[in-house]
Design a protein around this motif. Structure first.
Motif, PDB file in Angstrom:
ATOM      1  N   GLY A 116       0.813  -1.226   0.000  1.00 57.70           N
ATOM      2  CA  GLY A 116       0.000   0.000   0.000  1.00 57.70           C
ATOM      3  C   GLY A 116       0.840   1.268   0.000  1.00 57.70           C
ATOM      4  N   ASP A 117       2.145   1.145   0.257  1.00 59.77           N
ATOM      5  CA  ASP A 117       3.034   2.318   0.187  1.00 59.77           C
ATOM      6  C   ASP A 117       3.336   2.699  -1.263  1.00 59.77           C
ATOM      7  OD1 ASP A 117       3.123   2.244   2.884  1.00 59.77           O
ATOM      8  OD2 ASP A 117       5.293   1.947   3.076  1.00 59.77           O
ATOM      9  N   TYR A 118       3.110   1.771  -2.181  1.00 58.50           N
ATOM     10  CA  TYR A 118       3.507   2.027  -3.576  1.00 58.50           C
ATOM     11  C   TYR A 118       2.385   2.736  -4.322  1.00 58.50           C
ATOM     12  CZ  TYR A 118       7.217  -1.116  -2.298  1.00 58.50           C
ATOM     13  OH  TYR A 118       8.272  -1.682  -1.645  1.00 58.50           O
ATOM     14  N   GLN A 119       2.746   3.765  -5.073  1.00 61.12           N
ATOM     15  CA  GLN A 119       1.709   4.574  -5.720  1.00 61.12           C
ATOM     16  C   GLN A 119       0.902   3.800  -6.754  1.00 61.12           C
ATOM     17  OE1 GLN A 119       2.931   8.410  -7.128  1.00 61.12           O
ATOM     18  NE2 GLN A 119       3.771   8.993  -5.156  1.00 61.12           N
ATOM     19  N   HIS A 120       1.517   2.810  -7.411  1.00 61.56           N
ATOM     20  CA  HIS A 120       0.737   2.050  -8.404  1.00 61.56           C
ATOM     21  C   HIS A 120      -0.389   1.291  -7.698  1.00 61.56           C
ATOM     22  CE1 HIS A 120       3.149   3.094 -11.763  1.00 61.56           C
ATOM     23  NE2 HIS A 120       4.254   2.528 -11.287  1.00 61.56           N
ATOM     24  N   VAL A 121      -0.129   0.794  -6.491  1.00 61.24           N
ATOM     25  CA  VAL A 121      -1.159   0.075  -5.728  1.00 61.24           C
ATOM     26  C   VAL A 121      -2.193   1.078  -5.200  1.00 61.24           C
ATOM     27  CG1 VAL A 121      -1.585  -1.344  -3.678  1.00 61.24           C
ATOM     28  CG2 VAL A 121       0.383  -1.841  -5.161  1.00 61.24           C
ATOM     29  N   GLN A 122      -1.724   2.204  -4.697  1.00 61.50           N
ATOM     30  CA  GLN A 122      -2.648   3.246  -4.211  1.00 61.50           C
ATOM     31  C   GLN A 122      -3.589   3.690  -5.335  1.00 61.50           C
ATOM     32  OE1 GLN A 122      -0.177   6.430  -2.758  1.00 61.50           O
ATOM     33  NE2 GLN A 122       0.589   5.239  -1.020  1.00 61.50           N
ATOM     34  N   GLU A 123      -3.018   3.789  -6.544  1.00 64.55           N
ATOM     35  CA  GLU A 123      -3.826   4.224  -7.694  1.00 64.55           C
ATOM     36  C   GLU A 123      -5.050   3.308  -7.869  1.00 64.55           C
ATOM     37  OE1 GLU A 123      -3.918   6.653  -9.838  1.00 64.55           O
ATOM     38  OE2 GLU A 123      -5.282   5.744 -11.280  1.00 64.55           O
ATOM     39  N   HIS A 124      -4.826   1.991  -7.788  1.00 61.11           N
ATOM     40  CA  HIS A 124      -5.952   1.044  -7.910  1.00 61.11           C
ATOM     41  C   HIS A 124      -7.022   1.335  -6.854  1.00 61.11           C
ATOM     42  CE1 HIS A 124      -4.172  -1.467 -10.891  1.00 61.11           C
ATOM     43  NE2 HIS A 124      -3.202  -1.973 -10.128  1.00 61.11           N
ATOM     44  N   LEU A 125      -6.576   1.586  -5.629  1.00 61.20           N
ATOM     45  CA  LEU A 125      -7.518   1.661  -4.508  1.00 61.20           C
ATOM     46  C   LEU A 125      -8.170   3.048  -4.400  1.00 61.20           C
ATOM     47  CD1 LEU A 125      -5.315  -0.408  -2.054  1.00 61.20           C
ATOM     48  CD2 LEU A 125      -7.313  -1.201  -3.325  1.00 61.20           C
ATOM     49  N   VAL A 126      -7.391   4.082  -4.648  1.00 62.12           N
ATOM     50  CA  VAL A 126      -7.939   5.443  -4.539  1.00 62.12           C
ATOM     51  C   VAL A 126      -8.939   5.700  -5.673  1.00 62.12           C
ATOM     52  CG1 VAL A 126      -7.346   7.893  -4.650  1.00 62.12           C
ATOM     53  CG2 VAL A 126      -5.944   6.324  -3.288  1.00 62.12           C
ATOM     54  N   THR A 127      -8.558   5.302  -6.878  1.00 60.48           N
ATOM     55  CA  THR A 127      -9.472   5.490  -8.013  1.00 60.48           C
ATOM     56  C   THR A 127     -10.768   4.719  -7.747  1.00 60.48           C
ATOM     57  OG1 THR A 127      -7.585   5.708  -9.473  1.00 60.48           O
ATOM     58  CG2 THR A 127      -9.683   5.241 -10.526  1.00 60.48           C
ATOM     59  N   SER A 128     -10.622   3.521  -7.216  1.00 65.07           N
ATOM     60  CA  SER A 128     -11.808   2.699  -6.916  1.00 65.07           C
ATOM     61  C   SER A 128     -12.691   3.405  -5.899  1.00 65.07           C
ATOM     62  CB  SER A 128     -11.393   1.331  -6.359  1.00 65.07           C
ATOM     63  OG  SER A 128     -10.728   0.596  -7.358  1.00 65.07           O
ATOM     64  N   ARG A 129     -12.081   3.963  -4.892  1.00 63.00           N
ATOM     65  CA  ARG A 129     -12.861   4.622  -3.828  1.00 63.00           C
ATOM     66  C   ARG A 129     -13.636   5.812  -4.393  1.00 63.00           C
ATOM     67  NH1 ARG A 129     -11.915   7.463   1.359  1.00 63.00           N
ATOM     68  NH2 ARG A 129     -14.086   7.854   1.884  1.00 63.00           N
ATOM     69  N   ALA A 130     -12.962   6.611  -5.236  1.00 67.24           N
ATOM     70  CA  ALA A 130     -13.626   7.794  -5.812  1.00 67.24           C
ATOM     71  C   ALA A 130     -14.790   7.358  -6.704  1.00 67.24           C
ATOM     72  CB  ALA A 130     -12.614   8.618  -6.611  1.00 67.24           C
ATOM     73  N   GLU A 131     -14.546   6.343  -7.534  1.00 66.43           N
ATOM     74  CA  GLU A 131     -15.601   5.898  -8.455  1.00 66.43           C
ATOM     75  C   GLU A 131     -16.776   5.294  -7.683  1.00 66.43           C
ATOM     76  OE1 GLU A 131     -12.654   4.834 -12.223  1.00 66.43           O
ATOM     77  OE2 GLU A 131     -13.855   3.239 -11.317  1.00 66.43           O
TER      78      GLU A 131
END
Ligand code: FAD
Length: 386
Positions: free
Chosen positions: A282-297
């Motif tokens: 979860g520290d890696y931005q590529h992984v955060q991207e999956h989760l943050v984008t999902s949360r916003a959508e």
């Protein structure tokens, strides 16, 4: 932290909490016995449905006089979401879906409502809707199944396909084309009980998430006048079905939002604990991207669905609202489940992992209750296009 969508859920907090407690205490222990990939038996689904009806959750938006709880439609939509986010495989069966009371039946005569709708609301019986045909899917009302008048009733002939719950339904709603006095064909709904002479199961289909659908063959099935839904000479099923389609689509949207919320929670939890290259992934931005984008959508989709459900309660029910919500939620849920699985690597791909099941289950959602493309056709039409 308060999510924006909580604005729409707060009013139903007590209801949602008591439904969550029911799922945790009564359904999760039963679901634990299902085994990997296993579909719940007909008997188990009946038990869950009837227990939920006793507690007032099942078909909650139907009137108390029929065995419902007089809930607003938006409360039922919020429950549908809550069922999805529990991740419990039995939770959806505690709420009325395609096997439950159909809003179409509200257009029935008093006798039809008493005889057919009430036991469905009470969860004592189930039904199915036989609409789709081998050559009429999205173009659902281009029917070749016909109902022709004979002395004292009708004769129905044709072939229906991809019918959910066809093998167990007590009641079958058959959509067939009748001839108008002007000689044109138009759809009407007929009510046939399971085992009606001339009606039989055809081809069996097992879907990728284990759901079983069937063909239904109508071979000159004779039915009495009372089998025609509603008063008069074949009320227009096309007109009557529009409201029920919109509500069905909002329920699917809510279920998708719930599934996505559960998938996202699994992804976040895993990203916090799984380590790679000496750090939580979860520290890696590529992984955060999956989760943050999902949360916003997810949050945007949830707000849209719950707002559309509120509008239904205030009598505003244009078909494009439900289409917008269903299009947004179903495509979002497919993406969110896919990303959560990606965050899990091989662990999420293994047979029996919740995400492996959700990946197969969620794929249905862009097809049922009108495909993604058909939702776009409806929205384009409302925008004055096409
Ligand atoms: C799990 C499941 C349960 C189901 N349960 C039932 C049930 O209980 N009762 C019942 O009657 N049916 C049921 N169905 C059938 C379902 O309603 C149909 O599958 C659906 O309407 C799509 O029809 P089709 O599969 O024939 O696809 P088609 O209509 O052949 O469409 C094929 C493709 O063409 C696209 N397309 C079609 N027309 C257009 C257009 N005008 N513009 C752009 N794209 C278009 C579609 O979006 C799709 O991508 C179920 C299906 C599934 C998967």
């Amino acid at each position: 932290m308060t999510e924006p969508s909580a604005v729409f859920e707060d009013e139903y907090r007590e209801l949602l909490d008591s439904f969550g407690a029911f799922v945790r205490r009564e359904l999760e222990p039963l679901a634990a016995e299902l085994g990997e990939g296993g579909h719940p038996s007909h008997e188990l689904c009946s038990y869950v449905r009837q227990r939920s009806a006793q507690l007032g959750f099942y078909a909650g938006d139907y009137p108390e006089s029929l065995g419902g709880s007089d809930m607003p439609f938006s409360a039922v939509v919020a429950l549908q979401h809550a069922a999805g986010r529990t991740g419990c495989r039995l939770a959806p069966y505690a709420l009325a879906g395609s096997e439950g009371p159909s809003p179409l039946l509200l257009g029935g005569t008093d006798e039809q409502i008493k005889r057919y709708l009430e036991p469905l609301v009470r969860g004592q019986r189930t039904r199915c809707l036989a609409l789709t045909e081998p050559d009429a899917g999205s173009d659902a009302f281009r029917l070749t199944t016909t109902a022709d008048r004979v002395d004292g009733g009708w004769v129905i002939s044709g072939r229906k396909t991809f019918v959910s719950n066809a093998a167990h339904a007590d009641l079958v709603l058959v959509v067939a084309a009748v001839r108008t006095p002007a000689g044109q064909r138009r759809p009407a709904v007929f009510l046939l009980e399971q085992g009606h002479p001339g009606m039989r199961l055809g081809q069996r289909y097992e879907g990728m998430s284990g759901e079983v659908l069937h063909e239904l063959v109508l071979d000159a099935a004779e039915v009495p006048d009372e089998a025609l839904l509603g008063d008069g000479d074949a009320p227009d099923a096309l007109g009557a079905s529009m409201g029920s389609l919109s509500r069905g689509r909002l329920m699917v949207a809510a279920m998708c939002n719930g599934i996505a919320e559960y998938a996202l929670s699994l992804g976040v939890e895993y990203a916090r604990h799984r380590r790679a290259f000496g750090r939580p992934i979860g520290d890696y931005q590529h992984v955060q991207e999956h989760l943050v984008t999902s949360r916003a959508e997810l949050e945007a989709s949830k707000v849209l669905t719950l707002a559309c459900a509120r509008l239904v309660d205030s009598g505003v029910e244009p078909p494009e609202n439900a289409a917008l919500a269903k299009l947004t939620a179903s495509t979002m849920a497919v993406r969110v489940v896919d990303r959560a699985l990606q965050v899990h690597g091989a662990t999420g791909w293994v047979r029996g992992h919740p995400l492996e099941f959700l990946y197969r289950q969620v794929r249905t959602m862009t097809i049922i209750e009108g495909t993604t493309e058909i939702q776009k056709v409806i929205i384009a039409g409302a925008m004055g296009l096409g």
